[in-house]
Every structure is written in C-alpha cells, then in structure tokens.
Design a protein around this motif. Sequence first.
Motif, PDB file in Angstrom:
ATOM      1  N   GLN A   1      -0.302 -11.698 -32.716  1.00  0.00           N
ATOM      2  CA  GLN A   1      -0.014 -12.776 -31.774  1.00  0.00           C
ATOM      3  C   GLN A   1      -0.278 -14.141 -32.395  1.00  0.00           C
ATOM      4  O   GLN A   1       0.510 -15.077 -32.214  1.00  0.00           O
ATOM      5  CB  GLN A   1      -0.851 -12.586 -30.509  1.00  0.00           C
ATOM      6  CG  GLN A   1      -0.442 -11.369 -29.690  1.00  0.00           C
ATOM      7  CD  GLN A   1      -1.346 -11.131 -28.488  1.00  0.00           C
ATOM      8  OE1 GLN A   1      -2.485 -11.599 -28.444  1.00  0.00           O
ATOM      9  NE2 GLN A   1      -0.845 -10.401 -27.507  1.00  0.00           N
ATOM     10  N   LEU A   2      -1.361 -14.271 -33.142  1.00  0.00           N
ATOM     11  CA  LEU A   2      -1.702 -15.545 -33.761  1.00  0.00           C
ATOM     12  C   LEU A   2      -0.626 -15.982 -34.751  1.00  0.00           C
ATOM     13  O   LEU A   2      -0.292 -17.165 -34.848  1.00  0.00           O
ATOM     14  CB  LEU A   2      -3.054 -15.435 -34.478  1.00  0.00           C
ATOM     15  CG  LEU A   2      -3.558 -16.694 -35.179  1.00  0.00           C
ATOM     16  CD1 LEU A   2      -3.871 -17.796 -34.167  1.00  0.00           C
ATOM     17  CD2 LEU A   2      -4.801 -16.380 -36.021  1.00  0.00           C
ATOM     18  N   LEU A   3      -0.062 -15.022 -35.492  1.00  0.00           N
ATOM     19  CA  LEU A   3       0.874 -15.334 -36.568  1.00  0.00           C
ATOM     20  C   LEU A   3       2.302 -15.521 -36.093  1.00  0.00           C
ATOM     21  O   LEU A   3       3.079 -16.221 -36.744  1.00  0.00           O
ATOM     22  CB  LEU A   3       0.842 -14.231 -37.629  1.00  0.00           C
ATOM     23  CG  LEU A   3      -0.236 -14.321 -38.706  1.00  0.00           C
ATOM     24  CD1 LEU A   3      -1.632 -14.441 -38.133  1.00  0.00           C
ATOM     25  CD2 LEU A   3      -0.147 -13.113 -39.645  1.00  0.00           C
ATOM     26  N   THR A   4       2.655 -14.894 -34.965  1.00  0.00           N
ATOM     27  CA  THR A   4       4.060 -14.884 -34.559  1.00  0.00           C
ATOM     28  C   THR A   4       4.332 -15.620 -33.258  1.00  0.00           C
ATOM     29  O   THR A   4       5.496 -15.771 -32.877  1.00  0.00           O
ATOM     30  CB  THR A   4       4.564 -13.431 -34.414  1.00  0.00           C
ATOM     31  OG1 THR A   4       3.809 -12.761 -33.396  1.00  0.00           O
ATOM     32  CG2 THR A   4       4.425 -12.679 -35.726  1.00  0.00           C
ATOM     33  N   GLU A   5       3.282 -16.078 -32.578  1.00  0.00           N
ATOM     34  CA  GLU A   5       3.445 -16.808 -31.328  1.00  0.00           C
ATOM     35  C   GLU A   5       2.608 -18.082 -31.372  1.00  0.00           C
ATOM     36  O   GLU A   5       1.509 -18.085 -31.911  1.00  0.00           O
ATOM     37  CB  GLU A   5       2.994 -15.961 -30.130  1.00  0.00           C
ATOM     38  CG  GLU A   5       3.673 -14.606 -30.009  1.00  0.00           C
ATOM     39  CD  GLU A   5       3.044 -13.737 -28.923  1.00  0.00           C
ATOM     40  OE1 GLU A   5       2.233 -14.278 -28.126  1.00  0.00           O
ATOM     41  OE2 GLU A   5       3.340 -12.535 -28.881  1.00  0.00           O
ATOM     42  N   GLY A   6       3.122 -19.162 -30.815  1.00  0.00           N
ATOM     43  CA  GLY A   6       2.294 -20.348 -30.655  1.00  0.00           C
ATOM     44  C   GLY A   6       2.355 -21.335 -31.795  1.00  0.00           C
ATOM     45  O   GLY A   6       3.348 -21.451 -32.516  1.00  0.00           O
TER      46      GLY A   6
END
Length: 260
Positions: free
Chosen positions: A78-83
């Motif tokens: 999630q950290l790498l692909t979202e936001g």
Amino acid sequence: MKTTILPEQLKTWESAGYLKLPGFLTPTETENLREWVEEISEWPASDDQWMHHFEQTPFGVRPARTEYILDYHTGIRQLLTEGKIIENAGQLMGEPAVLYKEKINYKYPGGGGYAPHQDAPAYEFIKNHITCSIAIDTATPENGCLFFVPGLHQQGLLHLDEHGCIDPHFALTLNWEPVSMQPGDALFFSSYAPHKSPPNNTQEPRRTLYLTYNAAAEGDLREEYYADKRRSLAEIGQTSDEKLKISKIGHFDGKPAEQA
C-alpha cells in the motif's frame, strides 16, 4: 497526508537531478516502516518469492538487501503503490507512474558501499524512470549516506566502465555532495543522476527503502524485470568464479556472501 511538489522544489529537481523532502513520512508512518523492515529482514530464504542478498562484514554475514517484497507484505504494498510516494514520483516525471522495482538496502555496521554509478544502465526495459529513497535510520557520511553530483543527470550516461559504473578516474574529478537524511525523509533522484555511497563505519545500521518507478505509459514491467534479474544472477552463479553479485551492474563494493 497528501504532499505536492512545490514550484521551487520542482526547479531544484530539474537543476540538480535530485530532491530531498524532509519529514515526508509522518512519525507513525516512519515507525510502521521501521517495524516492517525489521520483520522482512527476518524472513527465511526463498528461491521463488522475495530475494535476500547477504554480505560478509567484520561482524559476520549480514543481510545486504531484500527485494521483490510487494506481494508478501500488505503494508509495504500500500505504501509503495498508493498515495503520496507514487503520486510525487509521477509529478516529477510529468506523467502517471507505476512501480518498477523495490528493495531494502540494510548497510549494517561494516556493510559495504556502492561505487559511483547511475541507475539507468540496470534498467534496460524502461526509459522514463525515477527512484525514491526513504530513510529508515539516520543517514550520514559516516554510515554511508548517498553522495550526488548536481546537474550531471542532464548529460545522459557518463563514461561507463566494464562494470556499468562511472569510470573511477572520471569520478575522481567530480564534486560529490553528501545528502544526509533523518528517518522518514524522502529523496527522489533521476536514474541518470550520478551517485555513490561509502561503507558504514559506525556501529549503527543505515537502512533505506529504495523504490523505482517508471512512466505508466511504458507499461507495468516489474515482473519482467525481476524474471530477467533472477535469470542473470543464476547465470553468474553457474558460469563465473567471481564473487556473487546483487545487481545487474557491478557497483556493490562489499563482499557478497551466502546466507550463514
């Protein structure tokens, strides 16, 4: 928390080829990342999942790098692909981004450094790419922070030697500037920006998360990249007596080792 690259920061990026964003992760995000990295470093060896690489240090065999972790850790994915990370990478590239590769470099006490190089020669499948490093520990010249030469990213590939690195004699003529970082800081840099890092001469680790993104218009090539890298590393092990490698270019100055 969403972040946006400011006009003055964009000018720094365009002129220097790299941009440091202090306090990019919140304290909670930084602590979560530290816990995730400690967890991942303890994962067992795997032949077909994540990729651990080790090195020989004065204190024994220690992890040097772990990569291909996206599918095995929800928080990291999630950290790498979202936001904000992928959004800022896209903003700096001028178009939407997709993750190309991810790795943790540990650089424990006595861990080896990396010779002067540019990342672009290792990324033959893509043309428009950018890397974001996130500091997990404080990074200083003493424990092996990154050094850059501002502005040279505009000149393309520079005097490469037989290992795919910048020729050592040419590298000595350049004015290298250290980029110290605190946990949670982000550093975006062009894959054509020349950089290096010294060994860790302290008693504390210098762990860093490195994320490379490419323009989404070029396609999602992460699986293709890692399949090719696994083949390349396997061929090196079967056909050469030289030391094991952890990358497709010979920039690692440490001593690769088998897991203890």
